[in-house]
Design an enzyme around this catalytic site. Structure first.
Site, PDB file in Angstrom:
ATOM      1  N   ARG A   1       0.853  -1.066   0.049  1.00  0.00           N
ATOM      2  CA  ARG A   1      -0.012   0.001  -0.040  1.00  0.00           C
ATOM      3  C   ARG A   1       0.859   1.239   0.047  1.00  0.00           C
ATOM      4  NH1 ARG A   1      -4.269   0.559   4.597  1.00  0.00           N
ATOM      5  NH2 ARG A   1      -2.353   1.203   5.852  1.00  0.00           N
TER       6      ARG A   1
ATOM      7  N   SER B   1     -13.119  -2.813   0.705  1.00  0.00           N
ATOM      8  CA  SER B   1     -13.499  -2.227   1.744  1.00  0.00           C
ATOM      9  C   SER B   1     -14.976  -1.877   1.861  1.00  0.00           C
ATOM     10  CB  SER B   1     -12.472  -1.368   2.210  1.00  0.00           C
ATOM     11  OG  SER B   1     -11.046  -1.749   2.284  1.00  0.00           O
TER      12      SER B   1
ATOM     13  N   LYS C   1      -4.514   4.567   8.876  1.00  0.00           N
ATOM     14  CA  LYS C   1      -5.651   4.764   8.079  1.00  0.00           C
ATOM     15  C   LYS C   1      -6.543   5.936   8.692  1.00  0.00           C
ATOM     16  CE  LYS C   1      -8.547   2.544   4.939  1.00  0.00           C
ATOM     17  NZ  LYS C   1      -8.110   3.309   3.519  1.00  0.00           N
TER      18      LYS C   1
END
Length: 215
Positions: free
Chosen positions: A42, A111, A140
């Site tokens: 990521r 998600s 996040k």
């Protein structure tokens, strides 16, 4: 019992920044040796060329150990490196678009931020669902809500798709998260910032497996 179509129990989400003073490639290899089953790269602020270059280096390690590599967000990068799959959120390319564009995708993760999403076409198109975040986390910050254990249980009651729990996952809550209905724990800081990523991964994996036997 967990979904046998998704046999991965410990999922490492990694970036260079999350590894802080350690080399992300070394952290990935140590984590694999400790028991990580699948790895997602990521990187939010790289060009496609930079992202692809970093993914190629990581894929050399995941291929060495026969570990699936997932790319976060970037379809172009995922296709460039022939990754195992991709994981996207609500602000990224839609699963229906990805499915049409990338026929060889073996794992399409999506998600979930609202329970109502379980009824839409994008969620139905995905192979597995990320419950994000279960608990709020500094890694996040662009999230809508914190699901908590009750959220996992609620989603589990409404879908048979594999559920990947992410958001401040660590040894202190791993057992409770699995017992609440998650199939897999996605870990960032607990492994990436650990003094010994292999040892931490080993402890997490064993906690997960013991929790699954209890169910």
């Amino acid at each position: 019992m967990p979904n046998s179509a998704f046999p991965y129990r410990l999922y490492l989400v990694i970036s260079e920044a999350d590894c802080r003073n350690s080399n992300y490639l070394q952290v990935a290899e140590q984590a694999i040796k400790g028991g990580v089953d699948i790895i997602q790269l990521r990187e939010k602020n790289l060009s496609t060329e930079q992202y692809t270059a970093k993914a190629i280096r990581l894929k050399e390690i995941t291929d060495k150990y026969n570990i699936p590599l997932i790319i976060n967000d970037s379809l172009e990068t995922a296709m460039n490196v022939n990754a195992f799959g991709i994981h996207v959120g609500n602000n990224d390319k839609r699963p229906t678009e990805i499915r049409n564009a990338w026929k060889d995708c073996q794992s399409l993760g999506y998600s979930i931020e609202f329970i109502e999403q379980l009824q839409n076409k994008e969620t139905q198109t995905a192979d597995c669902l990320g419950i994000s975040p279960v608990f709020n986390t500094a890694t996040k910050k662009d999230t809508i809500r914190e699901w908590g254990l009750e959220g996992i249980t609620a989603i589990r009651s409404l879908t048979s798709k594999p559920l990947i729990a992410i958001g401040n996952m660590n040894l202190s809550n791993a057992e409770a998260v699995i017992k609440s209905g998650a199939d897999c724990l996605a870990v960032v800081s607990a492994i990436c910032s650990a003094p010994n990523p292999e040892k931490t991964a080993y402890e997490l994996k064993n906690t997960i497996l013991k929790s699954l036997q209890i169910q």
